[in-house]
Scaffold this active site. Structure first.
Site, PDB file in Angstrom:
ATOM      1  N   GLU A 163       0.801  -1.218   0.000  1.00  0.00           N
ATOM      2  CA  GLU A 163       0.000   0.000   0.000  1.00  0.00           C
ATOM      3  C   GLU A 163       0.836   1.272   0.000  1.00  0.00           C
ATOM      4  OE1 GLU A 163      -2.748  -0.288   3.272  1.00  0.00           O
ATOM      5  OE2 GLU A 163      -3.793  -2.012   2.439  1.00  0.00           O
ATOM      6  N   GLU A 370      -5.100  -8.693   0.977  1.00  0.00           N
ATOM      7  CA  GLU A 370      -5.745  -8.367   2.252  1.00  0.00           C
ATOM      8  C   GLU A 370      -7.237  -8.173   2.036  1.00  0.00           C
ATOM      9  OE1 GLU A 370      -4.280  -5.037   4.549  1.00  0.00           O
ATOM     10  OE2 GLU A 370      -2.197  -5.598   4.138  1.00  0.00           O
TER      11      GLU A 370
HETATM   12  O1  IFM Z   1      -3.918  -3.152   9.283  1.00  0.00           O
HETATM   13  C1  IFM Z   1      -3.899  -2.629   8.001  1.00  0.00           C
HETATM   14  C2  IFM Z   1      -2.744  -3.171   7.210  1.00  0.00           C
HETATM   15  O2  IFM Z   1      -1.526  -2.932   7.835  1.00  0.00           O
HETATM   16  C3  IFM Z   1      -2.703  -2.528   5.841  1.00  0.00           C
HETATM   17  N1  IFM Z   1      -3.969  -2.637   5.180  1.00  0.00           N
HETATM   18  C4  IFM Z   1      -5.145  -2.266   5.912  1.00  0.00           C
HETATM   19  C5  IFM Z   1      -5.174  -2.964   7.263  1.00  0.00           C
HETATM   20  C6  IFM Z   1      -6.433  -2.559   8.039  1.00  0.00           C
HETATM   21  O3  IFM Z   1      -6.461  -1.191   8.234  1.00  0.00           O
END
Ligand code: IFM
Length: 472
Positions: A163, A370
């Site tokens: 990200e 994710e």
């Molecule tokens: O916890 C975070 C992660 O580190 C990066 N993506 C989003 C998740 C939830 O906010």
């Protein structure tokens, strides 16, 4: 709904969120150590000093990973643990920690997917300018080369960055993440240097391990919607946010150029003269897969009066604007339901995002790196955590993935965020994303109903009904 044997199911974590042991065995400080220790920066002043203590309890956590039946596990390497200042000699104790963990994962038949950068920049590099400084990209490439040399074949898939939108804009524009700077031009410089870091690192890994090395990057692409899809002004608001939030990364990484409209929108801030000859060719590298992180959708509208105060300013991420260069764009509260983060639950947004990516980049495999949800979990008197909302969230998003695959998207896997409750950045420990509960007083781990449900899914490869949550 059945997933074929080639579809990989995993779960994901990140170093600073779970490891703890922040000053042990030669680990150097990162920007998140500094930031989380800054009064007022995180909820309740929480820090990652101890987190889930995974550094000491990783064998126990590996037991959970294998008991769940995960095909793969996504972890990140703490750069300051293996190279304390971000340049120079490696810290052997830190490297040994990851070597042991990766060996044990492989011995247990679990594919390790390793992210090189999940936001914990060595503080020394930030002191020299951080991601606004081109040298950080060069240091990152060297760190990647060293990791490929040290850990090599133990890693199944290398993910360069997690990200980069968050690193650049939350870190340098809105300042709600480390290093907490609010400098729009520095944020755009950070965008470019993160892109460059990705490209140089991909090349460095392949120089060491060969062209067949599996390299990826994980993006949190914003699934955008216009408040009024019939309004040209609202559609232009979508275009602006898509440019600065999405195409600022997919442009150079996947198409070899920054979008013209992004350069035009930000022309009043910078001429992008930090993009040097050769950079764009260096950034565009073949990917084994594009990692997609998805949680919610984002709705925008044109703000004719210039009042761009977000309607959804209830959550920290939109408290001040990370949207550098956007003009007269306001964010609109999406219809619910919502998770504990205040994010709307919209699995159909994931189907649309995957199909859009497939249409734009046919032939590029996609992996959900994710997806998951924070809810206000409770431990019942019998010790169970009946997190049925999380089970429903994951169930519905996997159904959304299957719908995209049915419509032709090439999706190869799904990583549930997260294995454990952990340090949720500026929210500290107040937001729980885990399928395994962590008691932050005793550090005891307890499977929530969602963990039992996920294990059932992995055993049968067929989506169990939400009602099948909980222990057998
Ligand atoms: O916890 C975070 C992660 O580190 C990066 N993506 C989003 C998740 C939830 O906010």
């Amino acid at each position: 709904m059945t997933f074929g044997p080639g579809f990989r199911f995993g779960s994901a974590t990140a170093a600073y969120q779970i490891e703890g042991a922040a000053s042990e065995d030669g680990r150097g400080p990162s920007i998140w150590d500094t930031y989380s220790h800054t009064p007022g920066a995180t909820e309740y002043g929480d820090t990652g000093d101890v987190a889930c203590d995974h550094y000491h309890r990783w064998r126990e956590d590996l037991g959970h990973i294998t008991a769940l039946g995960l095909d793969c596990y996504r972890l990140s390497i703490s750069w300051p643990r293996v190279q304390p200042g971000g340049t120079g000699a490696l810290n052997e104790a830190g490297v040994a920690f990851y070597r042991d963990l990766l060996d044990a994962l492989r011995a247990a038949g679990v594919e390790p997917w390793v992210t090189l950068y999940h936001w914990d920049l060595p503080q020394e590099l930030e002191d020299a300018g951080g991601w606004a400084n081109r040298d950080t990209a060069l240091a990152f490439a060297e760190y990647a080369r060293l990791m490929a040399t040290e850990l090599g074949e133990r890693v199944h898939t290398w993910t360069t960055l997690n990200e980069p939108w968050c690193s650049a804009y939350l870190g340098y524009a809105s300042g709600v993440h480390a290093p907490g700077r609010t400098e729009p031009v520095a944020a755009l410089r950070a965008v470019h240097h993160l892109n460059l870091a990705h490209g140089l690192a991909a090349t460095a890994i392949r120089d060491v391990l060969g062209a067949q090395a599996r390299v990826s990057v994980t993006l949190n692409l914003h699934a955008l919607r216009a408040a009024d899809p019939g309004s040209a002004a609202d559609l232009d608001a979508v275009r602006q946010i898509d440019a600065v939030g999405n195409r600022a990364f997919t442009g150079p990484m996947l198409e070899g150029a920054y979008p013209d409209d992004l350069l035009a929108d930000t022309a009043g801030l910078t001429a992008w003269d930090f993009v040097l000859p050769g950079d764009l060719a260096a950034i565009r590298q073949p990917l084994a897969a594009l990692g997609v992180n998805y949680y919610a959708t984002t709705m925008v509208r044109h703000a004719p009066d210039g009042d761009t105060t977000s309607d959804n300013s209830g959550h920290r991420e939109s408290a001040s604007s990370p949207w550098v260069g956007a003009d007269r764009v306001a964010f609109v509260t999406e219809p619910g339901p919502y998770t504990e983060m205040g994010w709307n639950i919209a699995p159909e947004g994931l189907t649309a995002l995957l199909l859009d990516l497939h249409g734009r980049y046919p032939g590029l495999p996609l992996v959900i790196t994710e997806n998951g949800a924070a809810f206000d979990d409770h431990v019942d008197a019998d010790g169970r955590v009946r997190d049925v909302q999380r089970v429903a969230y994951v169930h519905d998003h996997l159904a959304a993935v299957a719908a995209a695959m049915d419509a032709g998207a090439d999706v190869r896997g799904y990583f549930l965020w997260s294995l454990l409750d952990n340090f949720e950045w500026a929210w500290g420990y107040s937001r729980r994303f885990g399928i395994i509960r962590v008691d932050f007083d005793t550090l005891e781990r307890t499977w929530k109903d969602s963990a039992h449900w996920y294990a059932r899914l992995l055993a049968g490869r067929t989506l169990p009904p939400v009602s099948a949550a909980g222990p057998a």
